[in-house]
Design a protein around this motif. Structure first.
Motif, short mmCIF file in Angstrom:
data_model
loop_
_atom_site.label_atom_id
_atom_site.label_comp_id
_atom_site.label_asym_id
_atom_site.label_seq_id
_atom_site.Cartn_x
_atom_site.Cartn_y
_atom_site.Cartn_z
N GLN A 1 1.71 -54.80 85.47
CA GLN A 1 0.59 -53.98 85.00
C GLN A 1 0.85 -52.49 85.17
N HIS A 2 1.76 -52.15 86.09
CA HIS A 2 2.06 -50.74 86.38
C HIS A 2 3.58 -50.56 86.38
N PRO A 3 4.20 -50.48 85.22
CA PRO A 3 5.66 -50.43 85.12
C PRO A 3 6.30 -49.20 85.76
N ASP A 4 5.52 -48.17 86.05
CA ASP A 4 6.08 -46.98 86.70
C ASP A 4 6.07 -47.10 88.23
N THR A 5 5.66 -48.26 88.73
CA THR A 5 5.62 -48.49 90.18
C THR A 5 6.63 -49.56 90.55
N LYS A 6 7.40 -49.32 91.60
CA LYS A 6 8.34 -50.31 92.13
C LYS A 6 7.92 -50.67 93.54
N ILE A 7 7.67 -51.95 93.78
CA ILE A 7 7.28 -52.43 95.10
C ILE A 7 8.43 -53.26 95.67
N ILE A 8 8.99 -52.81 96.76
CA ILE A 8 10.13 -53.48 97.40
C ILE A 8 9.60 -54.25 98.60
N VAL A 9 9.76 -55.58 98.58
CA VAL A 9 9.21 -56.44 99.63
C VAL A 9 10.33 -57.14 100.38
N ASN A 10 10.33 -56.99 101.70
CA ASN A 10 11.30 -57.66 102.57
C ASN A 10 10.57 -58.39 103.68
N ALA A 11 11.22 -59.40 104.26
CA ALA A 11 10.63 -60.17 105.35
C ALA A 11 11.07 -59.58 106.69
N GLY A 12 11.29 -60.42 107.71
CA GLY A 12 11.75 -59.95 109.01
C GLY A 12 10.84 -60.31 110.15
N GLY A 13 9.58 -60.65 109.85
CA GLY A 13 8.63 -61.00 110.91
C GLY A 13 7.63 -59.89 111.17
N SER A 14 6.52 -60.25 111.81
CA SER A 14 5.46 -59.27 112.08
C SER A 14 5.96 -58.08 112.89
N GLY A 15 6.85 -58.34 113.85
CA GLY A 15 7.37 -57.25 114.66
C GLY A 15 8.09 -56.20 113.84
N VAL A 16 8.83 -56.65 112.84
CA VAL A 16 9.52 -55.72 111.93
C VAL A 16 8.50 -54.90 111.15
N GLY A 17 7.44 -55.56 110.68
CA GLY A 17 6.40 -54.85 109.95
C GLY A 17 5.77 -53.75 110.78
N VAL A 18 5.42 -54.07 112.02
CA VAL A 18 4.81 -53.08 112.91
C VAL A 18 5.78 -51.94 113.22
N ASN A 19 7.01 -52.28 113.57
CA ASN A 19 7.98 -51.25 113.97
C ASN A 19 8.35 -50.32 112.83
N GLN A 20 8.47 -50.86 111.62
CA GLN A 20 8.87 -50.00 110.50
C GLN A 20 7.73 -49.13 110.01
N VAL A 21 6.49 -49.60 110.14
CA VAL A 21 5.36 -48.71 109.86
C VAL A 21 5.25 -47.68 110.99
N GLY A 22 5.44 -48.16 112.22
CA GLY A 22 5.36 -47.25 113.36
C GLY A 22 6.34 -46.10 113.28
N SER A 23 7.55 -46.40 112.83
CA SER A 23 8.57 -45.35 112.68
C SER A 23 8.52 -44.71 111.29
N GLN A 24 7.52 -45.13 110.50
CA GLN A 24 7.23 -44.57 109.17
C GLN A 24 8.42 -44.68 108.22
N GLN A 25 9.11 -45.83 108.31
CA GLN A 25 10.19 -46.14 107.37
C GLN A 25 9.67 -46.80 106.11
N ILE A 26 8.50 -47.43 106.22
CA ILE A 26 7.89 -48.11 105.08
C ILE A 26 6.42 -47.73 104.97
N GLU A 27 5.84 -48.03 103.82
CA GLU A 27 4.42 -47.71 103.61
C GLU A 27 3.50 -48.82 104.12
N VAL A 28 3.94 -50.08 104.01
CA VAL A 28 3.07 -51.21 104.33
C VAL A 28 3.81 -52.24 105.18
N GLY A 29 3.20 -52.65 106.28
CA GLY A 29 3.74 -53.73 107.09
C GLY A 29 2.91 -54.99 106.91
#
Length: 278
Positions: free
Chosen positions: A47-75
């Protein structure tokens, strides 16, 4: 020279050489939340071809740590953020966005289920994970050793399970024979064994991996059904959430609004989870 450069840029623009800038939203974390977000990302990008969403796994801890270090937008996380994690990233304003609800289910190999182990008490499950019960015959099952499957320490599913069953989200499972990460890894191990017990999200149950009911102190049993997750009677439930640094803006906000909207909540339900919609 300045005039030439300006005219050159205008000429290139007129010829259609300029390109719109692609907006990128980076997401990582819980493998429980992953199926929802992956499907939602595909639908949103169509629906929004000008947007690219990159999704990776790793576990909840990875989500928290990468948002915490502001490497990603969404955990993606399937547990609460710990006080230790908040203290580790004092500059990050962790903001929670609930997108669904789920149960963490004690699961057994189909052979064990078919042999009669369809229900256990929380105390029996705790004793199995502590190593105090090591053979299925000790809980009226077949005379075979129990293969106890634990999850990696940072996994959200483990945190929720251990807090309810062993009273400590970081409890050591002395009886564990195998430690795995993603839900699909554990699902495969349970399928390949004929004597295993493990921990899975309700949405990952199948004919080879059976969720058992919980026997309550009054003798009644509670099954991990969607109805029991909704009414909170199944004893091991949790919210599925996305986390951002502060209030999301731009395409990040638009994507989260999409997941929380009608189409996104249908994706939540189609993946076997409970919608947050009333």
């Amino acid at each position: 020279m300045k005039k030439l450069i300006t005219l050159g840029c205008i000429a290139l623009f007129a010829m259609g050489c300029s390109q719109s800038k692609t907006q990128v939203v980076r997401v990582a974390g819980s493998t429980t939340v992953l199926p929802i977000v992956s499907v939602a990302a595909e639908a949103y990008m169509k629906q929004h071809p000008d947007t690219k969403i990159i999704v990776n796994a790793g576990g909840s801890g990875v989500g928290v740590n990468q948002v915490g270090s502001q490497q990603i937008e969404v955990g993606m996380i399937s547990r609460e953020i710990t006080q230790k994690e908040r203290e580790q990233y004092p500059q990050t304003a962790f903001t929670i966005h609930a997108i669904g609800r789920d149960a963490v289910v004690p699961v057994v190999s189909s052979e064990i289920y078919n042999a009669g182990i369809t229900s256990l008490t929380l105390a029996q499950i705790a004793r199995i994970y502590r190593g105090e019960i090591s053979n299925w015959k000790e809980v009226d099952g077949p005379d075979t050793d129990i293969l106890v499957i634990d999850k990696e320490a940072a996994r959200g599913t483990r945190h929720v399970f251990m807090e309810i069953v062993l009273g400590d989200k970081e409890a050591v499972a002395e009886g564990a024979d195998l430690v795995l990460g993603a839900n699909n890894e554990e699902q495969t191990a349970l399928t390949q064994s004929d004597a295993a017990i493990g921990i899975l999200s309700n949405a990952w149950l199948n004919d080879d991996v059976k969720g058992i009911t919980i026997m309550m102190p009054d003798g009644s049993t509670v099954a991990p059904t969607l109805e029991n997750i909704i009414n909170n009677t199944f004893p091991i439930t949790r919210d599925l959430v996305l986390v951002t640094h502060g209030a999301p803006t731009g395409e990040t906000k638009a994507f989260l609004d999409f997941i929380k909207g009608v189409e996104g909540q249908e994706i939540v339900k189609s993946n076997g989870y409970v919608s947050i919609s009333k």
